[in-house]
Design a protein around this motif. Structure first.
Motif, PDB file in Angstrom:
ATOM      1  N   GLY A  58       0.773  -1.235   0.000  1.00 14.13           N
ATOM      2  CA  GLY A  58       0.000   0.000   0.000  1.00 14.13           C
ATOM      3  C   GLY A  58       0.802   1.281   0.000  1.00 14.13           C
ATOM      4  N   VAL A  59       2.071   1.218  -0.374  1.00 13.60           N
ATOM      5  CA  VAL A  59       2.917   2.416  -0.456  1.00 13.60           C
ATOM      6  C   VAL A  59       3.189   2.734  -1.925  1.00 13.60           C
ATOM      7  N   LYS A  60       2.910   3.939  -2.339  1.00 18.99           N
ATOM      8  CA  LYS A  60       3.146   4.359  -3.721  1.00 18.99           C
ATOM      9  C   LYS A  60       4.523   4.995  -3.832  1.00 18.99           C
ATOM     10  N   LEU A  61       5.318   4.480  -4.754  1.00 17.15           N
ATOM     11  CA  LEU A  61       6.679   4.986  -4.945  1.00 17.15           C
ATOM     12  C   LEU A  61       6.815   5.593  -6.330  1.00 17.15           C
ATOM     13  N   LYS A  62       7.126   6.888  -6.359  1.00 16.64           N
ATOM     14  CA  LYS A  62       7.389   7.575  -7.624  1.00 16.64           C
ATOM     15  C   LYS A  62       8.888   7.526  -7.903  1.00 16.64           C
ATOM     16  N   LEU A  63       9.251   7.172  -9.118  1.00 17.28           N
ATOM     17  CA  LEU A  63      10.661   7.012  -9.477  1.00 17.28           C
ATOM     18  C   LEU A  63      11.141   8.178 -10.328  1.00 17.28           C
ATOM     19  N   GLU A  64      12.384   8.609 -10.077  1.00 17.34           N
ATOM     20  CA  GLU A  64      12.985   9.699 -10.841  1.00 17.34           C
ATOM     21  C   GLU A  64      14.436   9.349 -11.157  1.00 17.34           C
ATOM     22  N   ALA A  65      14.751   9.188 -12.431  1.00 15.46           N
ATOM     23  CA  ALA A  65      16.116   8.889 -12.859  1.00 15.46           C
ATOM     24  C   ALA A  65      16.897  10.189 -13.017  1.00 15.46           C
ATOM     25  N   ILE A  66      18.074  10.262 -12.382  1.00 11.59           N
ATOM     26  CA  ILE A  66      18.896  11.472 -12.429  1.00 11.59           C
ATOM     27  C   ILE A  66      20.351  11.086 -12.694  1.00 11.59           C
ATOM     28  N   THR A  67      21.195  12.078 -12.941  1.00 16.47           N
ATOM     29  CA  THR A  67      22.629  11.837 -13.098  1.00 16.47           C
ATOM     30  C   THR A  67      23.317  11.945 -11.740  1.00 16.47           C
ATOM     31  N   TYR A  68      24.561  11.485 -11.668  1.00 12.60           N
ATOM     32  CA  TYR A  68      25.270  11.582 -10.395  1.00 12.60           C
ATOM     33  C   TYR A  68      25.487  13.041  -9.969  1.00 12.60           C
ATOM     34  N   PRO A  69      25.897  13.936 -10.865  1.00 16.45           N
ATOM     35  CA  PRO A  69      26.017  15.344 -10.444  1.00 16.45           C
ATOM     36  C   PRO A  69      24.705  15.906  -9.902  1.00 16.45           C
ATOM     37  N   GLU A  70      23.577  15.489 -10.480  1.00 12.04           N
ATOM     38  CA  GLU A  70      22.288  15.945  -9.970  1.00 12.04           C
ATOM     39  C   GLU A  70      22.044  15.387  -8.569  1.00 12.04           C
ATOM     40  N   HIS A  71      22.444  14.141  -8.356  1.00 11.11           N
ATOM     41  CA  HIS A  71      22.313  13.519  -7.031  1.00 11.11           C
ATOM     42  C   HIS A  71      23.093  14.323  -5.991  1.00 11.11           C
ATOM     43  N   VAL A  72      24.329  14.655  -6.315  1.00  9.98           N
ATOM     44  CA  VAL A  72      25.170  15.425  -5.396  1.00  9.98           C
ATOM     45  C   VAL A  72      24.534  16.777  -5.096  1.00  9.98           C
ATOM     46  N   GLN A  73      24.022  17.431  -6.112  1.00  9.36           N
ATOM     47  CA  GLN A  73      23.413  18.748  -5.932  1.00  9.36           C
ATOM     48  C   GLN A  73      22.192  18.680  -5.014  1.00  9.36           C
ATOM     49  N   ARG A  74      21.397  17.640  -5.156  1.00  9.09           N
ATOM     50  CA  ARG A  74      20.191  17.494  -4.334  1.00  9.09           C
ATOM     51  C   ARG A  74      20.532  17.368  -2.846  1.00  9.09           C
ATOM     52  N   LEU A  75      21.652  16.738  -2.565  1.00 10.33           N
ATOM     53  CA  LEU A  75      22.016  16.483  -1.168  1.00 10.33           C
ATOM     54  C   LEU A  75      22.522  17.722  -0.443  1.00 10.33           C
ATOM     55  N   LYS A  76      22.723  18.814  -1.149  1.00 13.47           N
ATOM     56  CA  LYS A  76      23.254  20.017  -0.522  1.00 13.47           C
ATOM     57  C   LYS A  76      22.231  20.721   0.365  1.00 13.47           C
ATOM     58  N   SER A  77      20.978  20.293   0.265  1.00 13.31           N
ATOM     59  CA  SER A  77      19.930  20.879   1.105  1.00 13.31           C
ATOM     60  C   SER A  77      18.951  19.780   1.489  1.00 13.31           C
ATOM     61  N   ASN A  78      18.503  19.793   2.740  1.00  6.06           N
ATOM     62  CA  ASN A  78      17.522  18.792   3.161  1.00  6.06           C
ATOM     63  C   ASN A  78      16.221  18.973   2.386  1.00  6.06           C
ATOM     64  N   LYS A  79      15.934  20.208   1.986  1.00  5.41           N
ATOM     65  CA  LYS A  79      14.710  20.493   1.254  1.00  5.41           C
ATOM     66  C   LYS A  79      14.666  19.766  -0.078  1.00  5.41           C
ATOM     67  N   THR A  80      15.814  19.627  -0.753  1.00  3.17           N
ATOM     68  CA  THR A  80      15.844  18.988  -2.072  1.00  3.17           C
ATOM     69  C   THR A  80      16.242  17.510  -2.009  1.00  3.17           C
ATOM     70  N   THR A  81      16.589  17.031  -0.819  1.00  3.75           N
ATOM     71  CA  THR A  81      16.919  15.614  -0.665  1.00  3.75           C
ATOM     72  C   THR A  81      15.646  14.781  -0.844  1.00  3.75           C
TER      73      THR A  81
END
Length: 543
Positions: free
Chosen positions: A408-431
């Motif tokens: 009963g858990v819906k999981l949305k998937l988003e494929a990104i690049t590694y640089p995008e992954h690193v950028q997302r982690l710079k803020s809890n808001k975008t993690t």
């Protein structure tokens, strides 16, 4: 105390890994590289076919890679795509040999002080950069200080670094703020820069823009050109101190994101080595006498990290439910085709201080449903990121999505690049709520996982993907760093593993093997766990 020696000026014994330096163009090494290669050069690199008909093609090693580097600046060589183009290009003070033991490189001997806070080093006197300048202790000093200033990339491996005292051209002392047992292993990722050259292109960012496409190294191969998202080309540096004995004259990294394209290019003879062949195609190459399939155990682990703050998965019961929903056995058999092992805890079983007694969730739908029910959770929707063009991740993401739907858990998937992954982690808001990512430990010391991935100082500033914060874990791991007795260190690391497992900050999905497919004429290839997803081009011969 550690003491290793090699006579100054004596060539080091050849091992599986020799780092090197990026290329120069024009009159001086390091002039900015042309972004687009000449059409004739591209044609020459592509020719040859399965038989490698031309002399130029038989003297060229072509390696397929699924993602281009974000930069050629070796300060960011904690990223495997950057490490791959730094290995043939930049020298290091020390390195790992084929047996995962640290051996001399530019440093011929070193000695750690009794208090563990300084390291005396002696350097070779015959190393030159690609512009002919001599590599000295001043260049080592500059390289270490630059990493400290930038506070990015491999800086996370050198947190106790304080300063370097230059004694003379071949002698120096590295000073630390505290005793730090992983320091010598960390130096295997410190690639040495031509200080005068980089300083002349320093700009306002310590030369980062310039080094993104420039040469400032001393290694066996020089960078001759880079076509963004297509290929990087290197050629031998004739005055390399290690010499040459049959290695390829030229090396090309060709960026082919699709596994099917790597397969067709290998079959056509347009590439020599591929590291991203679809597992479903391994058997076809194993049954073909014109190719070799190399499988090796790794220190790599695939994780799904939970966002520990301001997310539905901040609820431990939800994290436990997700961890219990996943089909680990199916991952091993259907996705990895048996090329790997199930994970047990956050530390790969191949690494020192691994605790086999750490509890590891198993596939248990009833338990997952009970966890959700007891916490009063329903209609949960989450988002998970994973890396593009990575076969294991793509299939694992789909499998997890399917398994979570069953509870009963819906999981949305988003494929990104590694640089995008690193950028997302710079803020809890975008993690993201969940982030699927591999850990490629830069060395076999357990600190490279337990400190780099789980210490709170790397939240929004490093590889602590989910923002995990446990002061007790921080204390145990940092205390272990100061010890030289391996039994004592392992005791602390094992205690940390138990605490981390109890907090459930991640789904520990797999400990995969690495599978490399190459044409029969390639010899000398050997996987090295300390440089996962890279190739030691200096150790390879083509024919």
């Amino acid at each position: 105390m550690l003491h290793t020696s090699l006579a100054a000026g004596e060539p080091a014994p050849r091992t599986r890994w020799f780092p090197g330096g990026l290329r120069a163009r024009g009159r001086a090494a390091g002039l900015r590289l042309t972004a687009v290669l000449a059409a004739g050069a591209l044609a020459a690199a592509a020719c040859g076919g399965a038989g490698g008909g031309s002399t130029a093609r038989t003297q060229t090693l072509i390696i397929a890679e699924n993602e281009p580097p974000a930069t050629f600046d070796p300060a960011q060589a904690d990223n495997s795509t950057v490490d791959e183009v730094a290995r043939p290009a930049y020298d290091t003070l020390v390195k790992y040999d084929a047996d995962n033991k640290i051996v001399p490189s530019v440093a011929t001997e070193w000695k750690v002080s009794e208090d563990g806070r300084s390291i005396d080093m002696t350097l070779r006197g015959d190393v030159t950069f690609h512009d002919g300048a001599k590599l000295t202790a001043t260049d080592v000093h500059y390289s270490l200080d630059r990493i400290k200033k930038l506070k990015v990339g491999v800086a996370s491996l050198l947190t106790p670094y304080d300063s370097t005292k230059v004694v003379d051209d071949t002698h120096l002392t590295i000073k630390l703020t505290r005793a730090y047992a992983p320091m010598i292993p960390a130096l295997t990722r410190v690639y040495l820069l031509n200080s005068k050259l980089v300083e002349s292109h320093k700009g306002d960012d310590e030369g980062q823009k310039w080094l993104a496409t420039a040469d400032a190294g001393s290694g066996p191969y020089k960078l001759t050109g880079y076509t963004a998202n297509q290929e990087a080309k290197f050629t031998q540096y004739d005055k390399y101190w290690g010499g040459f004995s049959g290695q390829a004259k030229d090396v090309v990294f060709r960026y082919l994101p699709q596994a099917a394209t790597q397969k067709s290019s290998l079959l056509a003879g347009d590439i020599d080595i591929a590291m991203d062949i679809d597992p479903n195609d391994w058997k076809s190459f194993e049954g073909n006498g014109g190719y070799k399939v190399d499988k090796a155990d790794t220190n790599v682990q695939l994780y799904v990290f939970f966002k520990m703050k301001d997310s539905p998965v901040s609820n431990k019961a939800l994290r436990e439910a997700i961890a219990s929903s996943y089909q680990y056995d199916q991952h091993l058999t259907s996705i990895l085709k048996g090329a790997g092992k199930k994970a047990t805890g956050v530390l790969p079983s191949t690494m020192a201080c691994f605790d086999s007694a750490v509890p590891q969730p198993t596939h248990d739908v009833a338990k997952a449903q009970e966890s959700l029910k007891s916490a009063g959770l329903s209609n949960v929707t989450l988002t998970m990121t994973y890396l593009k063009a990575t076969a294991e991740m793509e299939q694992a993401a789909t499998l997890l999505q399917s398994d979570l739907a069953k509870i009963g858990v819906k999981l949305k998937l988003e494929a990104i690049t590694y640089p995008e992954h690193v950028q997302r982690l710079k803020s809890n808001k975008t993690t993201p709520d969940l982030a699927m990512i591999y850990a490629f430990p830069p060395n076999p010391d357990p600190d490279s996982i337990l400190y780099q991935l789980f210490d709170s100082k790397f939240i929004n500033n490093g590889q602590n993907t989910g923002g995990y914060d446990n002061p007790k874990v921080d204390s145990l791991v940092e205390k272990a760093q100061a010890l030289t007795d391996e039994t004592e260190r392992c005791g602390l690391y094992k205690e940390a593993q138990q605490l981390i497992a109890a907090d459930v900050p991640s789904v520990n999905m797999s400990n995969p093997q690495t599978v490399t497919v190459m044409r029969e004429g390639v010899s000398g290839y050997a996987y090295q766990a300390s440089h996962h997803q890279t190739v030691d081009v200096y150790g390879i011969k083509v024919g």
